[in-house]
Design an enzyme around this catalytic site. Structure first.
Site, PDB file in Angstrom:
ATOM      1  N   HIS A   9       0.836  -1.206   0.000  1.00 26.05           N
ATOM      2  CA  HIS A   9       0.000   0.000   0.000  1.00 26.05           C
ATOM      3  C   HIS A   9       0.869   1.254   0.000  1.00 26.05           C
ATOM      4  O   HIS A   9       2.043   1.235   0.377  1.00 26.05           O
ATOM      5  CB  HIS A   9      -0.938   0.004   1.208  1.00 26.05           C
ATOM      6  CG  HIS A   9      -0.215   0.067   2.522  1.00 26.05           C
ATOM      7  ND1 HIS A   9       0.349   1.221   3.010  1.00 26.05           N
ATOM      8  CD2 HIS A   9       0.052  -0.886   3.438  1.00 26.05           C
ATOM      9  CE1 HIS A   9       0.920   0.990   4.171  1.00 26.05           C
ATOM     10  NE2 HIS A   9       0.761  -0.303   4.451  1.00 26.05           N
ATOM     11  N   GLU A  79      -2.037  -7.121   7.740  1.00 23.29           N
ATOM     12  CA  GLU A  79      -0.668  -7.044   8.241  1.00 23.29           C
ATOM     13  C   GLU A  79      -0.548  -7.834   9.538  1.00 23.29           C
ATOM     14  O   GLU A  79      -1.542  -8.161  10.194  1.00 23.29           O
ATOM     15  CB  GLU A  79      -0.280  -5.571   8.463  1.00 23.29           C
ATOM     16  CG  GLU A  79       1.121  -5.322   8.979  1.00 23.29           C
ATOM     17  CD  GLU A  79       2.249  -5.821   8.077  1.00 23.29           C
ATOM     18  OE1 GLU A  79       2.391  -7.053   7.921  1.00 23.29           O
ATOM     19  OE2 GLU A  79       3.011  -4.983   7.564  1.00 23.29           O
TER      20      GLU A  79
END
Length: 195
Positions: A9, A79
Protein backbone atom coordinates in the site's frame (compact mmCIF):
# COMPACT_ATOMS: atom_id res chain seq x y z
CA UNK A 1 1.82 -19.48 -15.91
CA UNK A 2 0.87 -16.01 -14.77
CA UNK A 3 2.77 -13.79 -12.38
CA UNK A 4 1.82 -12.76 -8.86
CA UNK A 5 2.05 -8.99 -8.49
CA UNK A 6 2.59 -8.06 -4.82
CA UNK A 7 1.91 -4.39 -4.08
CA UNK A 8 2.59 -2.64 -0.81
CA UNK A 9 0.00 0.00 0.00
CA UNK A 10 0.98 3.64 -0.41
CA UNK A 11 2.54 5.80 2.28
CA UNK A 12 0.68 6.53 5.52
CA UNK A 13 1.64 8.84 8.38
CA UNK A 14 2.75 5.77 10.34
CA UNK A 15 4.89 4.33 7.55
CA UNK A 16 6.50 7.76 7.27
CA UNK A 17 7.40 7.76 10.99
CA UNK A 18 8.29 4.05 11.16
CA UNK A 19 5.42 3.13 13.48
CA UNK A 20 4.15 -0.46 13.35
CA UNK A 21 0.68 -0.31 11.79
CA UNK A 22 -0.77 -3.79 11.93
CA UNK A 23 -4.50 -3.62 12.38
CA UNK A 24 -4.87 0.14 12.94
CA UNK A 25 -6.57 1.53 9.85
CA UNK A 26 -4.27 4.44 8.99
CA UNK A 27 -5.24 6.30 5.78
CA UNK A 28 -2.93 7.09 2.89
CA UNK A 29 -1.12 10.42 2.77
CA UNK A 30 -1.28 12.58 -0.37
CA UNK A 31 2.14 11.13 -1.32
CA UNK A 32 0.74 7.63 -0.75
CA UNK A 33 -2.16 8.33 -3.07
CA UNK A 34 0.22 9.69 -5.73
CA UNK A 35 2.44 6.59 -5.49
CA UNK A 36 -0.62 4.36 -5.87
CA UNK A 37 -1.71 6.26 -8.99
CA UNK A 38 1.82 5.94 -10.39
CA UNK A 39 1.48 2.13 -10.29
CA UNK A 40 -1.47 2.18 -12.71
CA UNK A 41 0.60 2.33 -15.95
CA UNK A 42 2.77 -0.62 -14.82
CA UNK A 43 -0.32 -2.70 -14.14
CA UNK A 44 -2.45 -1.58 -17.11
CA UNK A 45 -1.00 -4.08 -19.59
CA UNK A 46 -1.42 -7.09 -17.31
CA UNK A 47 -4.06 -9.75 -17.92
CA UNK A 48 -5.27 -9.87 -14.34
CA UNK A 49 -7.64 -12.70 -13.53
CA UNK A 50 -8.03 -11.71 -9.87
CA UNK A 51 -7.15 -8.94 -7.43
CA UNK A 52 -6.99 -9.52 -3.68
CA UNK A 53 -6.42 -6.92 -1.00
CA UNK A 54 -6.05 -6.57 2.71
CA UNK A 55 -9.41 -5.32 4.02
CA UNK A 56 -7.78 -2.22 5.54
CA UNK A 57 -8.58 1.05 3.77
CA UNK A 58 -4.93 1.88 2.97
CA UNK A 59 -4.68 -1.27 0.86
CA UNK A 60 -8.13 -1.03 -0.71
CA UNK A 61 -7.53 2.64 -1.61
CA UNK A 62 -4.15 1.77 -3.12
CA UNK A 63 -5.82 -0.89 -5.27
CA UNK A 64 -8.47 1.58 -6.41
CA UNK A 65 -5.96 4.33 -7.29
CA UNK A 66 -3.71 1.83 -9.10
CA UNK A 67 -6.64 0.90 -11.34
CA UNK A 68 -7.19 -2.52 -9.78
CA UNK A 69 -10.96 -2.50 -9.79
CA UNK A 70 -12.93 -5.17 -8.00
CA UNK A 71 -10.28 -6.00 -5.40
CA UNK A 72 -11.57 -8.77 -3.15
CA UNK A 73 -10.85 -8.11 0.54
CA UNK A 74 -9.04 -11.08 2.09
CA UNK A 75 -8.49 -11.17 5.87
CA UNK A 76 -5.50 -13.47 5.36
CA UNK A 77 -3.72 -10.47 3.80
CA UNK A 78 -3.99 -8.28 6.90
CA UNK A 79 -0.67 -7.04 8.24
CA UNK A 80 1.01 -8.81 11.15
CA UNK A 81 -0.90 -8.15 14.39
CA UNK A 82 1.83 -6.37 16.36
CA UNK A 83 0.01 -6.68 19.68
CA UNK A 84 1.59 -4.43 22.32
CA UNK A 85 3.96 -2.98 19.72
CA UNK A 86 1.14 -1.49 17.62
CA UNK A 87 1.87 2.17 16.93
CA UNK A 88 5.45 1.98 18.20
CA UNK A 89 8.61 2.28 16.11
CA UNK A 90 11.45 -0.24 16.26
CA UNK A 91 13.56 2.39 18.03
CA UNK A 92 10.91 2.86 20.72
CA UNK A 93 10.66 -0.90 21.22
CA UNK A 94 14.44 -1.29 21.44
CA UNK A 95 14.58 1.44 24.11
CA UNK A 96 12.84 -0.98 26.47
CA UNK A 97 13.97 -4.22 24.83
CA UNK A 98 17.56 -3.78 23.59
CA UNK A 99 18.47 -5.83 20.55
CA UNK A 100 14.82 -6.60 19.71
CA UNK A 101 14.28 -8.09 16.26
CA UNK A 102 10.76 -8.72 14.96
CA UNK A 103 11.75 -11.86 13.03
CA UNK A 104 13.55 -13.44 15.97
CA UNK A 105 11.71 -12.06 19.00
CA UNK A 106 8.18 -11.51 17.75
CA UNK A 107 5.65 -9.33 19.55
CA UNK A 108 4.10 -9.02 22.98
CA UNK A 109 0.36 -9.26 23.70
CA UNK A 110 -1.61 -6.05 23.47
CA UNK A 111 -5.22 -5.10 24.16
CA UNK A 112 -8.36 -6.86 22.92
CA UNK A 113 -8.12 -5.14 19.51
CA UNK A 114 -4.42 -6.01 19.16
CA UNK A 115 -3.83 -9.37 20.86
CA UNK A 116 -0.70 -9.99 18.77
CA UNK A 117 0.33 -12.95 16.67
CA UNK A 118 3.51 -14.89 16.19
CA UNK A 119 5.36 -15.36 12.90
CA UNK A 120 4.05 -18.92 12.44
CA UNK A 121 0.48 -17.58 12.42
CA UNK A 122 1.35 -14.89 9.86
CA UNK A 123 2.94 -17.59 7.68
CA UNK A 124 -0.15 -19.80 8.01
CA UNK A 125 -2.29 -16.93 6.74
CA UNK A 126 -0.01 -16.30 3.75
CA UNK A 127 0.05 -20.04 3.00
CA UNK A 128 -3.76 -20.05 2.96
CA UNK A 129 -3.83 -17.05 0.60
CA UNK A 130 -1.25 -18.64 -1.71
CA UNK A 131 -3.26 -21.87 -1.80
CA UNK A 132 -6.18 -19.87 -3.23
CA UNK A 133 -4.00 -17.82 -5.60
CA UNK A 134 -1.80 -20.51 -7.19
CA UNK A 135 -4.60 -22.22 -9.17
CA UNK A 136 -5.64 -18.85 -10.63
CA UNK A 137 -2.16 -18.26 -12.04
CA UNK A 138 -2.79 -20.93 -14.68
CA UNK A 139 -5.27 -18.45 -16.21
CA UNK A 140 -3.23 -15.22 -15.97
CA UNK A 141 -1.75 -12.74 -13.53
CA UNK A 142 -3.00 -12.09 -9.99
CA UNK A 143 -2.45 -8.91 -7.96
CA UNK A 144 -2.26 -8.71 -4.18
CA UNK A 145 -2.32 -5.38 -2.35
CA UNK A 146 -1.09 -5.76 1.20
CA UNK A 147 1.49 -4.59 3.72
CA UNK A 148 5.27 -4.57 4.19
CA UNK A 149 5.93 -7.39 6.65
CA UNK A 150 3.08 -9.49 5.24
CA UNK A 151 4.57 -9.11 1.73
CA UNK A 152 7.93 -10.34 2.97
CA UNK A 153 6.40 -13.43 4.58
CA UNK A 154 4.22 -14.14 1.54
CA UNK A 155 7.29 -13.91 -0.70
CA UNK A 156 9.45 -16.34 1.27
CA UNK A 157 6.53 -18.76 1.54
CA UNK A 158 6.11 -18.51 -2.27
CA UNK A 159 9.79 -19.44 -2.54
CA UNK A 160 9.28 -22.41 -0.20
CA UNK A 161 11.48 -20.94 2.53
CA UNK A 162 10.88 -20.89 6.30
CA UNK A 163 9.04 -17.75 7.48
CA UNK A 164 12.07 -16.54 9.46
CA UNK A 165 13.94 -16.06 6.16
CA UNK A 166 11.70 -13.01 5.59
CA UNK A 167 14.41 -11.11 7.45
CA UNK A 168 16.62 -11.48 4.33
CA UNK A 169 14.35 -9.31 2.19
CA UNK A 170 14.52 -5.55 2.49
CA UNK A 171 11.34 -3.91 3.66
CA UNK A 172 9.33 -2.93 0.56
CA UNK A 173 8.76 0.80 0.34
CA UNK A 174 5.17 2.07 0.37
CA UNK A 175 3.57 2.13 -3.07
CA UNK A 176 5.95 -0.37 -4.64
CA UNK A 177 5.51 -3.50 -6.70
CA UNK A 178 7.18 -6.91 -6.49
CA UNK A 179 6.75 -9.82 -8.89
CA UNK A 180 6.67 -13.52 -8.01
CA UNK A 181 6.76 -16.07 -10.81
CA UNK A 182 8.22 -19.41 -11.80
CA UNK A 183 11.15 -20.49 -13.94
CA UNK A 184 11.43 -24.14 -14.99
CA UNK A 185 8.57 -24.90 -12.58
CA UNK A 186 10.53 -23.39 -9.65
CA UNK A 187 9.16 -20.38 -7.74
CA UNK A 188 11.32 -17.27 -8.12
CA UNK A 189 11.38 -13.62 -7.13
CA UNK A 190 11.47 -11.72 -10.44
CA UNK A 191 11.33 -8.15 -9.07
CA UNK A 192 11.37 -6.56 -5.63
CA UNK A 193 10.44 -3.10 -4.37
CA UNK A 194 9.91 -1.48 -7.80
CA UNK A 195 8.47 2.07 -7.60
Amino acid sequence: MGELMVIRHGQTEWSLTGQHAGRTDVPLTAAGEAAARALAPRLAGRRLVAVFSSPLSRALRTAELAGLTGAQPDPDLLEWDYGGYEGRSAEQIRATRPGWDLWRDGVIPGDADHPGEQLARVAARTDAALARIRPLLTEGDVAVVAHGHLARVLTVRWLGLPPSESRLLGHPHPGTLSVLTTEADQPVLAAWNVP
